[in-house]
Design an enzyme around this catalytic site. Sequence first.
Site, PDB file in Angstrom:
ATOM      1  N   GLY A 120       0.951  -1.117   0.176  1.00  0.00           N
ATOM      2  CA  GLY A 120       0.077   0.053  -0.004  1.00  0.00           C
ATOM      3  C   GLY A 120       0.732   1.217  -0.110  1.00  0.00           C
ATOM      4  O   GLY A 120       0.505   2.241  -0.829  1.00  0.00           O
ATOM      5  N   ASP A 166       5.059 -10.111   7.146  1.00  0.00           N
ATOM      6  CA  ASP A 166       4.110 -11.215   6.582  1.00  0.00           C
ATOM      7  C   ASP A 166       4.974 -11.814   5.376  1.00  0.00           C
ATOM      8  O   ASP A 166       4.302 -12.869   4.818  1.00  0.00           O
ATOM      9  CB  ASP A 166       2.695 -10.674   6.142  1.00  0.00           C
ATOM     10  CG  ASP A 166       1.774 -10.360   7.147  1.00  0.00           C
ATOM     11  OD1 ASP A 166       2.171 -10.999   8.281  1.00  0.00           O
ATOM     12  OD2 ASP A 166       1.000  -9.363   7.005  1.00  0.00           O
ATOM     13  N   ARG A 201      -0.546 -32.164  26.043  1.00  0.00           N
ATOM     14  CA  ARG A 201      -1.504 -31.316  25.348  1.00  0.00           C
ATOM     15  C   ARG A 201      -1.459 -31.061  23.949  1.00  0.00           C
ATOM     16  O   ARG A 201      -0.330 -31.459  23.289  1.00  0.00           O
ATOM     17  CB  ARG A 201      -1.199 -29.962  26.137  1.00  0.00           C
ATOM     18  CG  ARG A 201      -1.593 -29.733  27.483  1.00  0.00           C
ATOM     19  CD  ARG A 201      -1.717 -28.321  28.021  1.00  0.00           C
ATOM     20  NE  ARG A 201      -2.269 -28.385  29.397  1.00  0.00           N
ATOM     21  CZ  ARG A 201      -1.685 -27.617  30.334  1.00  0.00           C
ATOM     22  NH1 ARG A 201      -0.788 -27.115  30.192  1.00  0.00           N
ATOM     23  NH2 ARG A 201      -2.431 -27.798  31.601  1.00  0.00           N
ATOM     24  N   GLY A 209      -0.931 -13.051   9.667  1.00  0.00           N
ATOM     25  CA  GLY A 209      -0.872 -13.366   8.117  1.00  0.00           C
ATOM     26  C   GLY A 209      -2.261 -13.334   7.791  1.00  0.00           C
ATOM     27  O   GLY A 209      -2.850 -14.596   7.423  1.00  0.00           O
ATOM     28  N   SER A 531      31.273 -21.908  10.289  1.00  0.00           N
ATOM     29  CA  SER A 531      32.412 -20.917   9.810  1.00  0.00           C
ATOM     30  C   SER A 531      32.173 -20.667   8.318  1.00  0.00           C
ATOM     31  O   SER A 531      32.402 -19.707   7.727  1.00  0.00           O
ATOM     32  CB  SER A 531      33.582 -21.772   9.589  1.00  0.00           C
ATOM     33  OG  SER A 531      33.880 -22.296  10.924  1.00  0.00           O
ATOM     34  N   ASN A 532      31.101 -21.423   7.717  1.00  0.00           N
ATOM     35  CA  ASN A 532      30.622 -20.994   6.397  1.00  0.00           C
ATOM     36  C   ASN A 532      31.843 -21.078   5.562  1.00  0.00           C
ATOM     37  O   ASN A 532      31.873 -20.070   4.475  1.00  0.00           O
ATOM     38  CB  ASN A 532      29.886 -19.734   6.378  1.00  0.00           C
ATOM     39  CG  ASN A 532      29.022 -19.656   4.877  1.00  0.00           C
ATOM     40  OD1 ASN A 532      28.492 -20.796   4.369  1.00  0.00           O
ATOM     41  ND2 ASN A 532      28.722 -18.482   4.416  1.00  0.00           N
ATOM     42  N   MET A 574      35.145 -17.140  15.851  1.00  0.00           N
ATOM     43  CA  MET A 574      35.555 -18.343  15.309  1.00  0.00           C
ATOM     44  C   MET A 574      35.474 -18.278  13.744  1.00  0.00           C
ATOM     45  O   MET A 574      35.164 -17.309  13.418  1.00  0.00           O
ATOM     46  CB  MET A 574      34.515 -19.495  15.842  1.00  0.00           C
ATOM     47  CG  MET A 574      34.961 -19.855  17.370  1.00  0.00           C
ATOM     48  SD  MET A 574      33.598 -21.123  17.835  1.00  0.00           S
ATOM     49  CE  MET A 574      34.329 -22.664  17.830  1.00  0.00           C
ATOM     50  N   GLU A 630      39.423 -15.627  14.498  1.00  0.00           N
ATOM     51  CA  GLU A 630      40.456 -16.286  15.222  1.00  0.00           C
ATOM     52  C   GLU A 630      41.986 -16.530  14.612  1.00  0.00           C
ATOM     53  O   GLU A 630      42.839 -16.300  15.344  1.00  0.00           O
ATOM     54  CB  GLU A 630      39.955 -17.710  16.088  1.00  0.00           C
ATOM     55  CG  GLU A 630      39.654 -18.314  14.825  1.00  0.00           C
ATOM     56  CD  GLU A 630      38.886 -19.719  15.253  1.00  0.00           C
ATOM     57  OE1 GLU A 630      38.831 -19.968  16.536  1.00  0.00           O
ATOM     58  OE2 GLU A 630      38.424 -20.620  14.563  1.00  0.00           O
ATOM     59  N   GLN A 664      29.393 -19.682  20.053  1.00  0.00           N
ATOM     60  CA  GLN A 664      28.888 -19.723  18.946  1.00  0.00           C
ATOM     61  C   GLN A 664      28.255 -20.942  18.101  1.00  0.00           C
ATOM     62  O   GLN A 664      27.665 -20.685  17.293  1.00  0.00           O
ATOM     63  CB  GLN A 664      29.906 -19.084  18.275  1.00  0.00           C
ATOM     64  CG  GLN A 664      30.599 -17.601  18.351  1.00  0.00           C
ATOM     65  CD  GLN A 664      32.015 -17.362  18.096  1.00  0.00           C
ATOM     66  OE1 GLN A 664      32.168 -16.833  16.987  1.00  0.00           O
ATOM     67  NE2 GLN A 664      33.013 -17.486  18.907  1.00  0.00           N
TER      68      GLN A 664
END
Length: 782
Positions: A120, A166, A201, A209, A531-532, A574, A630, A664
């Site tokens: 909007g 959303d 439960r 949403g 570490s990716n 790290m 590091e 981490q």
Amino acid sequence: MQDTKKFIENLSGAGKSIGVLTSGGDAQGMNAAVRAVVRMGIYVGAKVFFIHEGYQGMVDGGDNIKEASWESVSSMLQVGGTVIGSARCKDFRTHEGRLRAALNLVQRGITNLCVIGGDGSLTGANLFREEWSGLLDELVQSGQISEEAAQTHSALHIVGMVGSIDNDFCGTDMTIGTDSALHRIIEVVDAIMTTAQSHQRTFVLEVMGRHCGYLALVSALACGADWVLIPEMPPKDGWEKQMCHKLSESRLRGSRLNIIIVAEGATDRHGNPISSNAVKDLVVRCLGFDTRVTILGHVQRGGTPSAFDRILASRMGVEAVLALLEASPGTPACVVSLCGNQAVRLPLMECVQMTQEVQKAMDEKRFEEAVKLRGRSFENNLNTYKLLSHRKMNAELPRSSFNVAVLNVGAPAAGMNAAVRSAVRVGITEGHTVFAVSDGFEGFSKGQIKEFKWGDVGGWTGQGGSLLGTKRTLPAKHIDKIAEQMRIHNINALLVIGGFEAFESLLQLVDARSRYEEFCVPMCMLPATISNNVSGTDLSIGADTSLNAIVETCDRIKQSASGTKRRVFIIETMGGYCGYLATVGGLASGADAAYIYEEPFDIRDLQSNVEHLTEKMKTSIQRGLVLRNENSSENYTTDFIYQLYSEEGKGVFDCRKNVLGHMQQGGAPSPFDRNFGTKIAAKAMQWISKKLKEFYREGRVFANTEDSACLLGMRRRALVFQPVIQLKDETDFVHRIPKEQWWLRLRPLMKILAKYKTSYDVSDSGQLEHIVRLRAKDNSAI
């Protein structure tokens, strides 16, 4: 190559004024976007103005439109909501209101607008742009502005960023605020699950949403909910009976709890609303289960933005300023979007039209089409949910004679368990027998191999670490015994989930194929490491959770530094030799510098950082934050940097240091990691099924081609299977990192936002694309 590149130094904002406003519902991360627009705008020499209270402030003018300074956006990054305010504005919907707004902008020389809001707000901005020249003519005729002023400000440029929890805007995989809202939902779900389990439960959770089921769908995926109700895909008639059957079946299998997630706009096929209370009454009436309703409401909008939202908003804010600088009078209003892992620019009205088409398709009960129009990301989530949740009865399951083993290798990473759960359940759905291996290849060699059934992985998505157990041991050490176990259990395919060791392991197994036929089977690796640092993927499972841990700590540290004034914190992260956590964590937490191995630094750099901080202490922002990976340098250790800063900063600032260490790695996985792990494991298991059929000859599986041992990674816009052999050349094995890393392009951003002059290659920045073409090309967004 150099001459095809385009650098920010060639883009000047001198003489330009940019107005930034947030409009519509608030969303976490909006402040990070405002901060990025202000700082990038000032960096390129433009004037930037806050427009307070959204369009209302633009119409009212006066003190609502104020020039922003570098310091005025300090400490905004970690604040939820929007600091500059937002309001619904009736006045702007009228011609008179827009006329007043135009006058207020022209008086301050603002002809560039950056609008952060929903569809909007963006539609309103586009209408304003289309009427602009007519509005100026009216102002000239009424004598409110001169002819000369009208000519000087003849074109209005608009760039939008979508801020909406959303995720209901077509053309972008993620809107600003969605990931943070998922964090709030998952925190609640995790808390509810413990109490639900204690009392056996059923919980019915209502999430936001009204027109879009993204939050409900992804949170259902991320917590393994039993049932989800969303507006885009209403349940088929008779769903009540089906749902109750599923809940009771789950209890019979030993589960002590049920979770049902309802989007507030959920309806049945005939358009009748399905409320959370109606679902509760149904469960109590049919099953007699102890059932509770929790309506999350505005909690989902609140709290501090997640690391993902801060990075997304910062990248988009910078991209928005670049788009405004490059705009010419004929450039249509555009919106900065995220596609996979790439920022793209799309024509605003194309996105708005497609968003409206979704609603139209839902109103006309064309639900399959509505899902497709939502985009690939939404569709993939829904398909994965269906795959994992609607368990077929044993009689209906296809039976294959294949055995697939799943194991974790390397250091633990949050999200590994979600990936194992997904792999086990999709494997069973595909008809395979799935074996889980404990303690990596070491456990494999000892025969710690057990068949896993559907119920064995119940409740795994929210658990941190590795429930299977994981070791760094590589297979070469025990290759004979592993081959023997492959033979004993007749393992026909392997799914290895882990980090750099998992990558090396797959290479060793491929190498051993010539000596051991047992390894001539399809093998797939899913990158899971904080570490990716694995080749072939932009993102790894676990890295997002780790970033959130770093950012949370940095927020607390910054708060402590603000309290004491004139304090600089040096924080060690790290990552081995990979600077991903330090760089992206630095961007998300507003660090002043991040030292990494990939960008060598010397004593002169350290000295200039100290001088930079000394200057900063003269302003109103009297604190500093420095991150150090590091292994960034053998000699410039964290202690050395701390001592140098302490000595050089004497009398100006004092220093503290903090080593984040193994915190981490720990903690519950973030929604992103749960979702990413779940989706890529499902995709990997389907790939394994395909390869098993392909390589099945004369009663046995035999696979020794390059493409039968792959890594599944996220590459820019798509999920791609890549042969591990081919990724060898892209890898620096000594330092255990890819030779080329996409996130290094984010480093200049961090420096610019910390007020350093730097060179920034903007040739990757989006040319305007078209939404239809984009959807056709983007066949596998996450």
